[in-house]
Design an enzyme around this catalytic site. Structure first.
Site, PDB file in Angstrom:
ATOM      1  N   HIS A 286       0.809  -1.218   0.000  1.00 44.51           N
ATOM      2  CA  HIS A 286       0.000   0.000   0.000  1.00 44.51           C
ATOM      3  C   HIS A 286       0.844   1.271   0.000  1.00 44.51           C
ATOM      4  O   HIS A 286       0.445   2.290  -0.585  1.00 44.51           O
ATOM      5  CB  HIS A 286      -0.940  -0.004   1.208  1.00 44.51           C
ATOM      6  N   HIS A 363       5.806  37.993 -41.085  1.00 49.85           N
ATOM      7  CA  HIS A 363       5.575  37.888 -39.641  1.00 49.85           C
ATOM      8  C   HIS A 363       6.851  37.381 -38.982  1.00 49.85           C
ATOM      9  O   HIS A 363       7.124  36.187 -38.965  1.00 49.85           O
ATOM     10  CB  HIS A 363       4.398  36.948 -39.350  1.00 49.85           C
TER      11      HIS A 363
END
Length: 460
Positions: A286, A363
């Site tokens: 766990h 750009h």
């Protein structure tokens, strides 16, 4: 598209708590979409609710203990494993004490009651987290949890118990649909050598031969064994006869490791999303399970919106020619090259950004960057294809912006980038108007997003 699921009705199970020995009732109830798993202590004033997530785990000594604002609930992993494995996304669990009843030490009774009460599909989509790369947690005790990319959820566990009765074991669950037959009935287990320390730690007050596999593999004196039997309120046993001493025989030779699979699935339920990936667990427990679940939650927060999977070897659903038939845009304003996925309420498109794009000439020509307005336009064109897919004779309709909201640019787009668009309908098309949420990805990263409202108009 898979949808979220909840229970069709409520059910209750009764029994004693493994660690407290209290008589307990746990009730599983339907819950609305996007609730997840919530646990409510109905024995306490105010009936506090705990979100069942990995961060709320405060103890993993002999089970998974959730705690929030001093409210604790333990031994939750078997019930949560059953919910996760049965595909239930949303559930409110009510318990009248500090832990779930241990029942027979497995998850099979939960599964049987879920099947008995039934499962209902909800409207919200099921939100899987798809594993794209290896993720791993290790600890200093040789435990390791690894997850690898896979099309579905699967799990393998390898355990070493340092016992002549169960030394090294291997167990696997290749398909979660086999959980009921292959994992759910596997019971928890305990070694006789561990019982006395657990009792001294004020644990396993409700443990007995009916809810655990008991393994006697290191001989102790008859006096010691008789004392343990008295503490557990079971008949005395012969201290010279070692082995499995519970009355119910093993269901599988590797039942203990199959129970480890059950525990891992229960702890993975605390991640908060169903997972598509293969877990490989070495010496799981766990503690390392929770460490892994916490790591997964951090990973999910970093990639809350996941990029679509793009395989350039697969034929597109719409190629450039089909897109030209549906959209009025032409060079240099056609900004979607192909469509690779198309669902009832979402679409996935692709654009390859090359150095030959005409907008790069003006750009930032010294450091070419795709204009943000064209990024939004590209997503909107993809959304237009989605909306047009819902009408008859789509070639006779055009889509126009009405509103753009929530625009974010996260990364610049440069020549060589492959853009993936995922656009989802927020509301069905009504009176020719639709709202959509769009995301743009480069690799695994979201580079732009926006919400836009559009109207479709029939061409004259």
């Amino acid at each position: 598209m898979n949808k979220q699921k909840t229970l069709k009705g409520s059910f209750s199970l009764f029994g004693k708590g493994l660690h407290t020995g209290l008589n307990l009732t746990v009730t599983f109830n339907p819950a609305p979409e996007n609730t997840g798993y919530k646990i409510q202590r109905i024995d306490l004033e105010g009936q506090p609710v705990i979100d069942a997530v990995a961060e709320h785990v405060t103890d993993t000594q002999r089970g998974t203990v959730l705690c929030h604002k001093d409210v604790r609930v333990s031994t939750v992993e078997h019930g949560l494993a059953a919910l996760y494995a049965m595909g239930i996304d949303n559930c409110l669990i009510q318990v009248n004490g500090p832990e779930f009843p241990i029942l027979d030490g497995s998850a099979i009774l939960y599964v049987e009651r879920i099947k008995q009460v039934g499962i209902v599909e909800q409207n919200a989509p099921k939100d899987y987290y798809i594993i794209r790369h290896k993720i791993e947690v290790k600890d200093d005790n040789g435990s390791c949890i690894t997850i690898l990319p896979d099309e579905e959820f699967s799990i393998t566990a390898m355990c070493s118990f340092e016992s002549k009765f169960i030394n090294s074991q291997f167990a696997t669950l290749d398909n979660i649909s086999n959980f009921e037959e292959e994992v759910a009935p596997a019971r928890t287990f305990v070694f006789v050598r561990d019982i006395e320390p657990l009792l001294h730690a004020n644990l396993i007050k409700g443990g007995d031969m009916d809810n655990a596999i008991v393994i006697y593999e290191k001989q102790i004196s008859q006096e010691q064994l008789d004392k343990l039997a008295d503490l557990l309120k079971v008949p005395h046993m012969d201290a010279t006869k070692m082995g499995y001493i519970q009355p119910k025989p093993l269901q599988w030779e590797n039942e203990c490791t199959r129970h480890k699979l059950l525990d891992i699935i229960g702890d993975m339920a605390l991640i908060g999303k169903p997972i598509k990936g293969r877990i490989i667990a070495t010496r799981p427990g766990h503690t390392v399970n929770n460490q892994f679940a916490r790591l997964m939650r951090r990973e999910i927060r970093k990639h809350e919106i996941q990029a679509p999977i793009y395989d350039p070897n697969e034929a597109p659903l719409m190629d450039n020619n089909r897109i030209r038939e549906l959209l009025p845009h032409r060079y240099p304003m056609q900004l979607v090259d192909k469509v690779i996925e198309l669902g009832a309420n979402y679409i996935v498109g692709v654009k390859n950004v090359t150095a030959n794009e005409p907008f790069f000439q003006g750009h930032f020509p010294q450091e070419p960057v795709m204009p943000g307005v064209l990024m939004i336009e590209a997503m909107a064109q993809c959304g237009g294809l989605l909306v047009l897919n819902t009408v008859e004779e789509p070639e006779r309709w055009s889509t126009y912006f009405m509103k753009i909201d929530g625009v974010k640019f996260r990364q610049k787009i440069i020549p060589g980038d492959t853009l993936l668009f995922r656009v989802e309908l927020l509301h069905p098309l009504q009176h020719g108007i639709s709202s959509m949420r769009g995301y743009m990805f480069v690799g695994d990263h979201v580079v732009a997003e926006a919400t836009f409202t559009a109207q479709i108009v029939k061409n004259k």
